[in-house]
Design an enzyme around this catalytic site. Structure first.
Site, PDB file in Angstrom:
ATOM      1  N   CYS A   1      -9.801   2.823  -1.432  1.00  0.00           N
ATOM      2  CA  CYS A   1      -8.924   1.841  -2.094  1.00  0.00           C
ATOM      3  C   CYS A   1      -9.514   1.249  -3.378  1.00  0.00           C
ATOM      4  O   CYS A   1      -8.810   1.197  -4.394  1.00  0.00           O
ATOM      5  CB  CYS A   1      -8.522   0.727  -1.147  1.00  0.00           C
ATOM      6  SG  CYS A   1      -8.742   1.076   0.588  1.00  0.00           S
TER       7      CYS A   1
ATOM      8  N   LYS B   1       1.934  -4.483   8.729  1.00  0.00           N
ATOM      9  CA  LYS B   1       1.806  -3.021   8.742  1.00  0.00           C
ATOM     10  C   LYS B   1       2.694  -2.371   9.786  1.00  0.00           C
ATOM     11  O   LYS B   1       3.228  -3.036  10.680  1.00  0.00           O
ATOM     12  CB  LYS B   1       0.356  -2.616   8.973  1.00  0.00           C
ATOM     13  CG  LYS B   1      -0.183  -3.070  10.308  1.00  0.00           C
ATOM     14  CD  LYS B   1      -1.593  -2.550  10.549  1.00  0.00           C
ATOM     15  CE  LYS B   1      -2.138  -3.111  11.849  1.00  0.00           C
ATOM     16  NZ  LYS B   1      -3.302  -2.419  12.340  1.00  0.00           N
TER      17      LYS B   1
ATOM     18  N   HIS C   1      -1.273   0.884   1.525  1.00  0.00           N
ATOM     19  CA  HIS C   1      -2.212   1.943   1.934  1.00  0.00           C
ATOM     20  C   HIS C   1      -1.455   2.792   2.953  1.00  0.00           C
ATOM     21  O   HIS C   1      -0.778   2.234   3.816  1.00  0.00           O
ATOM     22  CB  HIS C   1      -3.433   1.404   2.669  1.00  0.00           C
ATOM     23  CG  HIS C   1      -4.139   0.270   2.014  1.00  0.00           C
ATOM     24  ND1 HIS C   1      -5.371   0.401   1.441  1.00  0.00           N
ATOM     25  CD2 HIS C   1      -3.819  -1.038   1.879  1.00  0.00           C
ATOM     26  CE1 HIS C   1      -5.785  -0.758   0.974  1.00  0.00           C
ATOM     27  NE2 HIS C   1      -4.853  -1.658   1.226  1.00  0.00           N
TER      28      HIS C   1
HETATM   29 ZN   LIG Z   1      -6.693   1.971   1.297  1.00  0.00          ZN
END
Ligand SMILES: [Zn+2]
Ligand SMILES: [Zn+2]
Length: 646
Positions: free
Chosen positions: A335, A470, A516
């Site tokens: 990331c 998430k 992500h």
């Molecule tokens: Zn990530």
């Protein structure tokens, strides 16, 4: 009268002192027969405990996790009783329920337990169980408790840490144990028991303490459940990815290279490559751009991202260079690198979303005892991507990612899965960063995307990370085991820390939101799960080799070569087994290698320009003799059943 609220929200009134079992019977006699444990106001209680205040009651059966826990914990009492009978003078310590059973840690003193004792223990546990003993909880004073266990330093230690007035014993038959409660109504429902194994275990998990013997067992309400469970274990052993990986020549671990660092052999590397190409192709269509970043990054990068503060102490330590003051870390995640790619130029709202994808290899320190085949390693490659978008684009981006994840699952034969949406704990707003408005937007976007895509999902409050909500996918494999695959995570934290921005329609700078996502998770773990799910019989499109040409004798070598060339034109991956071995042996070995198609060539085939085809796993159906063109059609049809266009 007291008011008892049931999980469906309905409220029933009972006189004070009603027991959970009475309530169960009030619901239905049939239901009550299956109830084995209970929870009142978030506390585990007995099904015979009198209820004295208003509250919320949950009743559990064998089908509930909590029901199984009570069942196995209760069996551990009966096993402890049996062990005390068989090995007088032993000291009992702790005996909890675990996943798939229970254990009891025992100081056997001068006694010795071996595998040969297992059957005797099982028989005695069942004998006691058949006597239908009830488990009865009893409050005791600390002095009484200490007195009972005056010769047992382990229980004495446990009791010393308990508050007087909170200590309880559990009695059943002639046996008493220190226990907080949570049992089945009586031992009679334990119908099958198996002592699984014994192992060493330090008291309280501390290697400075004395080593005890951990006796593992499991039990079931039906003999058939035990038989099924043992069969499942056997099948899991046969499908163990470490075993299959060796048999199929996919990967290898070398102590010289280092623990937890897999080496991919040519066949395994080809498999990985095929998976990567498959995902890259779909990602390209979904608007992702591939990027490449280095395996290390300056320590400062991870100080900025916050990873160093959080994980630094438990990670591979910084790498220094001959030049002074330089410190690098092995990349534990991609990331921060991707944030810096985003930061490489200014963006306008018209440019968003940006979707950067990378098969990025990362390194995370795991203790050697935690390492396990490909599922727990120290170096692995994530099928990573980061999406930088405006808050209003979250909804569409989530739907795109879900489409991609479902495409991956469908193409690889994972049909049974559920999803979990992790949202904030609304009672704990200080735990989270980012504006309330953005959180609401993100949570709603995830939930509406999950709904729109027809996912079977649950919402878990309080399970979100501090930096964003998430969506996780849980996949069930062919053995019914659940694996977490495919996470989609919203992040408000890194855009802040890396000061990411874009120019909005209002000409002002705004923060993008980051997503992500990794449908496979990691190549290593995914291939391990896929191996165990398919037992090595991957979908045909993914197989390193799709067919093997078996010549009946060396005489047909030239024809075999011609067949291979023709297959190549049809883009079918094949090889030739020309060895001077019997055809029976060649077939058996090809089957062991999970070769999908065996193509036998001899005099007849050469004369007619055909091949004799045998499909692995379909022995009963016999061979069919076809031309290469016809065979290519069979292969393509089978492939198109699983591998669709994205
Ligand atoms: Zn990530
Ligand atoms: Zn107990």
């Amino acid at each position: 009268m007291i008011k008892v609220t049931l999980p469906d929200g309905s409220v029933r009134e009972f006189s004070q002192g009603v027991t959970p079992m009475d309530v169960a019977k009030n619901i239905s006699e049939g239901f009550a027969r299956n109830v084995i444990s209970a929870n009142y106001n978030n506390t585990t209680i007995e099904t015979s405990t009198p209820l004295t205040t208003d509250g919320t009651l949950t009743l559990y059966t064998w089908n509930d996790k909590e029901g199984k826990k009570a069942f196995w914990h209760s069996t551990s009492h009966v096993m402890a009783q049996t062990l005390e009978e068989m090995f007088p003078g032993i000291k009992l310590t702790l005996g909890p329920a675990i996943d798939n059973g229970f254990y009891y840690d025992v100081d056997f003193g001068d006694n010795k337990i071996t595998d040969a004792d297992f059957k005797k223990i099982e028989d005695r546990v069942l004998e006691i169980s058949r006597e239908k003993h009830e488990f009865k909880m009893r409050a005791v004073t600390k002095a009484e408790a200490l007195d009972k266990y005056k010769d047992n330093e382990y229980k004495t230690e446990l009791i010393s840490n308990l508050e007087d007035g909170t200590i309880t014993f559990c009695d059943h038959a002639t046996f008493t144990d220190l226990c907080r409660g949570g049992h089945i109504p009586n031992t009679g429902i334990i119908k099958a028991v198996k002592i699984m194994s014994i192992a060493g275990a330090y008291w309280r998990g501390d290697e400075k303490n004395k080593q005890l013997t951990r006796v593992y067992g499991t039990s079931f309400p039906k003999q058939k459940d035990l038989t099924d469970y043992l069969e499942l274990l056997e099948e899991a052993k046969r499908r163990d990815h470490r075993k299959l990986g060796k048999e199929l020549d996919l990967f290898h671990f070398s102590q010289r290279v280092g623990q937890g660092l897999p080496l991919w052999l040519p066949k395994g590397a080809a498999l990985r490559d095929r998976l990567e190409q498959f995902l890259k192709k779909a990602q390209k269509k979904a608007g992702y751009e591939q990027v490449v970043t280095p395996h290390i990054g300056q320590k400062e990068l991870y100080v900025t991202s916050g990873h160093y503060a959080k994980y630094g102490a438990d990670s591979f330590q910084p790498i220094t260079t001959p030049a002074e003051g330089e410190e690098f870390l092995l990349k534990p995640m991609n990331c921060p690198h991707h944030c810096e790619i985003y930061n490489s130029r200014p963006w306008s709202y018209k440019d968003l979303p940006k979707r950067y994808a990378e098969f990025g290899t990362v390194y995370r320190y795991e203790q050697s005892g935690e390492l396990h085949g490909l599922t727990r390693v120290r170096g692995f490659t994530q099928d990573d991507a980061h999406i930088f978008c405006m808050p209003d684009q979250l909804d569409a981006e989530f739907k795109n990612v879900i489409d991609l994840v479902l495409y991956v699952f469908g193409s690889l034969g994972f049909e049974n899965f559920t999803a979990q949406v992790s949202v904030r704990d609304l009672n704990n707003p200080d735990k989270y960063i980012g504006s309330i408005e953005n959180w609401e937007k993100a949570e709603n976007a995830i939930i509406s995307a999950a709904k729109d895509k027809g996912l079977n999902y649950v919402i878990e409050a309080g399970e979100a990370a501090f930096y964003g909500p998430k969506l996780d996918f849980m996949v069930k494999d062919a053995l019914g085991r659940s694996w977490q695959l495919g996470t989609i995570q919203v992040d408000y934290n890194l855009p802040e820390r890396f000061e990411l921005s874009y120019k909005g329609a209002d000409d002002k700078l705004h923060r993008p939101v980051m997503i992500h996502r990794a449908p496979f998770g990691s190549m290593e773990r995914f291939i391990a799960i896929l191996l165990e799910h398919t037992a090595g019989n991957f979908p045909l499109w993914l197989m390193p080799e799709q067919a093997i040409i078996l010549s009946l004798s060396e005489k047909y070598e030239k024809y075999a070569k011609k067949v291979l060339d023709l297959l190549e034109i049809h883009e079918i991956r094949a090889l030739i087994d020309n060895r001077n071995e019997t055809i029976g042996k060649k077939i058996r070995e090809a089957e062991m290698q999970k070769m999908p198609f065996m193509l036998i060539v001899g005099e007849e085939e050469e004369k007619n320009g055909t091949i004799s085809v045998r499909r692995n796993g379909q022995e009963g159906k016999g061979n069919i003799t076809v031309t290469i063109e016809e065979f290519a059609k069979i292969v393509n049809e089978e492939i198109s059943k699983t591998l669709k266009q994205f």
